[in-house]
Design a protein around this motif. Sequence first.
Motif, PDB file in Angstrom:
ATOM      1  N   PHE A 171       0.827  -1.208   0.000  1.00  0.00           N
ATOM      2  CA  PHE A 171       0.000   0.000   0.000  1.00  0.00           C
ATOM      3  C   PHE A 171       0.864   1.261   0.000  1.00  0.00           C
ATOM      4  CE2 PHE A 171      -2.237   3.336   2.471  1.00  0.00           C
ATOM      5  CZ  PHE A 171      -3.267   3.586   1.581  1.00  0.00           C
ATOM      6  N   GLY A 182      -1.244   6.813   3.748  1.00  0.00           N
ATOM      7  CA  GLY A 182       0.011   6.115   3.479  1.00  0.00           C
ATOM      8  C   GLY A 182       1.020   6.317   4.595  1.00  0.00           C
ATOM      9  N   VAL A 236      -0.062   4.129   7.561  1.00  0.00           N
ATOM     10  CA  VAL A 236       0.239   2.716   7.330  1.00  0.00           C
ATOM     11  C   VAL A 236       1.750   2.479   7.356  1.00  0.00           C
ATOM     12  CG1 VAL A 236       0.103   0.838   5.645  1.00  0.00           C
ATOM     13  CG2 VAL A 236      -1.876   2.307   6.038  1.00  0.00           C
ATOM     14  N   LEU A 272       2.325   1.979  -3.386  1.00  0.00           N
ATOM     15  CA  LEU A 272       1.318   2.552  -4.284  1.00  0.00           C
ATOM     16  C   LEU A 272       1.129   4.042  -4.019  1.00  0.00           C
ATOM     17  CD1 LEU A 272      -1.424  -0.251  -4.353  1.00  0.00           C
ATOM     18  CD2 LEU A 272       0.109   0.424  -6.219  1.00  0.00           C
TER      19      LEU A 272
END
Length: 448
Positions: free
Chosen positions: A149, A308, A311, A152
């Motif tokens: 993730f 982001g 995470v 990305l």
Amino acid sequence: MADELARRLETRDAVVVGLSAMIGAGVFAVFAPAAAAAGSWLLAALGLAAVVAYCNATSSARLAARHPESGGTYVYGRRRLGPFWGYLAGWGFTVGKTASCAAMALTFGAYAAPDLARPLAVAAVVVLTVLNLSGVRRSARAARLMVGFVLLVLTAVVAAAFLPDTGTAIGLPVDDTADPAGIPNAQVVDKDQVVQVGSLDDLPPGLHLILDPEVTGWGVLQAAGLLFFAFAGYARVATMGEEVRDPGRTIPRAIGIALGLTLVVYTLVAAAALHTLGPGLLAASPEPLVEVVKAGGERWLEPVVRAGAAVASLGALLALLLGVSRTVLAMARERDLPGALAAVDPVRQAPRRAELAVGAAVVVLVLVADLREAIGFSSFGVLVYYAIANAAALTLGRDEGAPPKAVPVLGLALCLLLAATLPLPSVVAGLIVFAVGAALWAVRRRLA
């Protein structure tokens, strides 16, 4: 044996553990202070940090292949240099990285819900500790999802920076003003625009001046020291050497792949930030990657970038908890920490007591202190840790897979140089931490 950990990690698992530690929350924040030190030479500083990381990674990989045990440089220092040097490496790593765990947890809370940062930070530590207790393979699978993730999100940031400009560059208020006459690349910004000025007379009302940082050799070295800290996650692969299958082949390969991929990602993100914001605005931004997507006219990406960062903080926290608990396990086995922490669960074959102790220590730190501004010594500690690793690698013989002598020599010299160039408060805090550790060692030896 019952007191040994199970070898369950393959190459891809070890690569993911390294990536989750290196491509963590640092990539969302590290470029601002580095740009403040290096200015337009940010990429040069990144390259120097990568050279140091390569030397350290090579030394660590060769040592890990020779000594595939939990504990990383703590083990190598003991085996190759003597008990004190191993203890010093383990002490610096354990204290510094426990503080870093708390900082990562607080960073996650701040991005997820600022008003609930501390409770969320505690919850994150508890959940990830429980995940680690369930087995290293599950932790590796969770790390794989988080790394995917984050990659990305970073791809979206780079794309927003280099796509055709569809929006107005977004800046942030800055209180200082100065005469930009004769200074190239001066920028004035408010929250909605960036304009170039040639003299103070051109300064529109209500706007503030941001100057590109002055570039000095010392500043580039200092920036390299700050950026190196973000690379240091490959140590997590080495500290988990006892849980890696075919460690002589897997550990060097995993460290090399993880470091190479991280360098590519960091270079692209740094280039995107410099291209979009310039060194002055990048240095002044508290959220540089958010500013990059704003400047690219992609405001819809702002919450995605914040997610982001949250995470990434969890991924770094997961890898840190794994690494610190394995170092605690190794130190407990040698009685440098209480021997009870050396127990290995016979079913999960994981160091459950060490993991619980580390998780509890991090929760306490999260509850009693805000460590986001108080862990400058971590960079200092990591550089000393790898200096010891390079010194240990110098003792390897040719028949033990020794790297070319130039690699650990250069790594040792650059680690000590970058440690000395860190901001003075970081150096002082680091020296105090190591002095306390050395004093405890001396007291324990006297009482033994």
